[in-house]
Design a protein around this motif. Sequence first.
Motif, mmCIF file in Angstrom:
data_model
loop_
_atom_site.group_PDB
_atom_site.id
_atom_site.type_symbol
_atom_site.label_atom_id
_atom_site.label_comp_id
_atom_site.label_asym_id
_atom_site.label_seq_id
_atom_site.Cartn_x
_atom_site.Cartn_y
_atom_site.Cartn_z
ATOM 1 N N HIS A 25 24.709 -40.407 -50.224
ATOM 2 C CA HIS A 25 25.013 -38.979 -49.847
ATOM 3 C C HIS A 25 23.817 -38.282 -49.528
ATOM 4 N N LYS A 26 24.121 -37.284 -48.316
ATOM 5 C CA LYS A 26 23.039 -36.530 -47.789
ATOM 6 C C LYS A 26 22.683 -35.638 -49.083
ATOM 7 N N LYS A 27 21.329 -35.582 -49.168
ATOM 8 C CA LYS A 27 20.955 -34.410 -50.280
ATOM 9 C C LYS A 27 20.411 -33.592 -49.931
ATOM 10 N N PHE A 28 20.353 -32.209 -50.470
ATOM 11 C CA PHE A 28 20.063 -31.140 -49.809
ATOM 12 C C PHE A 28 18.985 -30.205 -50.814
ATOM 13 N N ASP A 29 18.043 -29.624 -50.320
ATOM 14 C CA ASP A 29 17.197 -28.634 -51.265
ATOM 15 C C ASP A 29 17.691 -27.403 -51.382
ATOM 16 N N GLY A 30 18.683 -26.918 -50.799
ATOM 17 C CA GLY A 30 19.180 -25.770 -51.017
ATOM 18 C C GLY A 30 20.508 -25.671 -50.789
ATOM 19 N N MET A 31 21.727 -24.915 -51.207
ATOM 20 C CA MET A 31 22.972 -24.812 -50.898
ATOM 21 C C MET A 31 23.463 -23.299 -50.919
ATOM 22 N N PHE A 32 23.930 -22.855 -50.065
ATOM 23 C CA PHE A 32 24.557 -21.441 -50.211
ATOM 24 C C PHE A 32 25.818 -21.576 -49.888
ATOM 25 N N PHE A 33 26.994 -21.304 -50.887
ATOM 26 C CA PHE A 33 28.232 -21.276 -50.806
ATOM 27 C C PHE A 33 29.154 -20.082 -50.692
ATOM 28 N N ASP A 34 29.790 -19.878 -49.416
ATOM 29 C CA ASP A 34 30.311 -18.636 -49.284
ATOM 30 C C ASP A 34 31.412 -18.601 -48.266
ATOM 31 N N PRO A 35 32.293 -19.800 -48.594
ATOM 32 C CA PRO A 35 33.537 -19.690 -47.451
ATOM 33 C C PRO A 35 34.742 -18.745 -48.026
#
Length: 217
Positions: free
Chosen positions: A131-141
């Motif tokens: 799975h691609k891993k992220f250093d940051g995530m912003f969730f705003d759908p």
Amino acid sequence: MTKFLDADIIFQPDKITYVGDPFEGSPSLENTRLDEEIIIMHEWETNLMRLHAEFVCERGGDVLEVGFGMGISANFIQEEGVKSHTIIELHPQIAEKAREWATDKPNVTIIEGDWQEVLPNLKDGTVRITHKKFDGMFFDPYGFWSEWGTFANKCIPHCKPTTRISHWNPASFKGSSCGFMNHPNFKITYEVIDIDPPQNDYYNSKTYYFPKVFING
């Protein structure tokens, strides 16, 4: 979300709107109010978007953003100089705007689709695929159909031990519509922000509880 996907987005200088059912996707409220002009995003959110972007970019690296909207948070994320910036956007007209915006940004990938289908298929590697891993995530759908409450569980495979996560908080209190409260994998804190939004149809409190999510470890 079919009606939303078929709706024409009205791009205005200070906001984006569409005409439809504000409760589409909510079993108890859907079809109770129809053909209203609904705000998807408004420029009054700009300072909040800056704060969200700065937090999720604290570690630099690879950042995931769910929901492009007016591109306000996306611009702030770009200003942070991240290595890669992956944006998932559901509505085809907003996704097209995002692709136009990204034309001169080689570190940006725009993926059009439902985040619930796209996220599990974000992979890294050729021989050993993970799975691609992220250093940051912003969730705003946008929309009830976005299943906000499932994001905490679904993002786990894409987290690093130091990943920073935030989301738009529609509640005028210390809460998480994304399932991070009391979750064994996450710790959530809040920064209390004084705001003064113009009258609108989605957030009129004078206080915003800015969520900062960390990995328990």
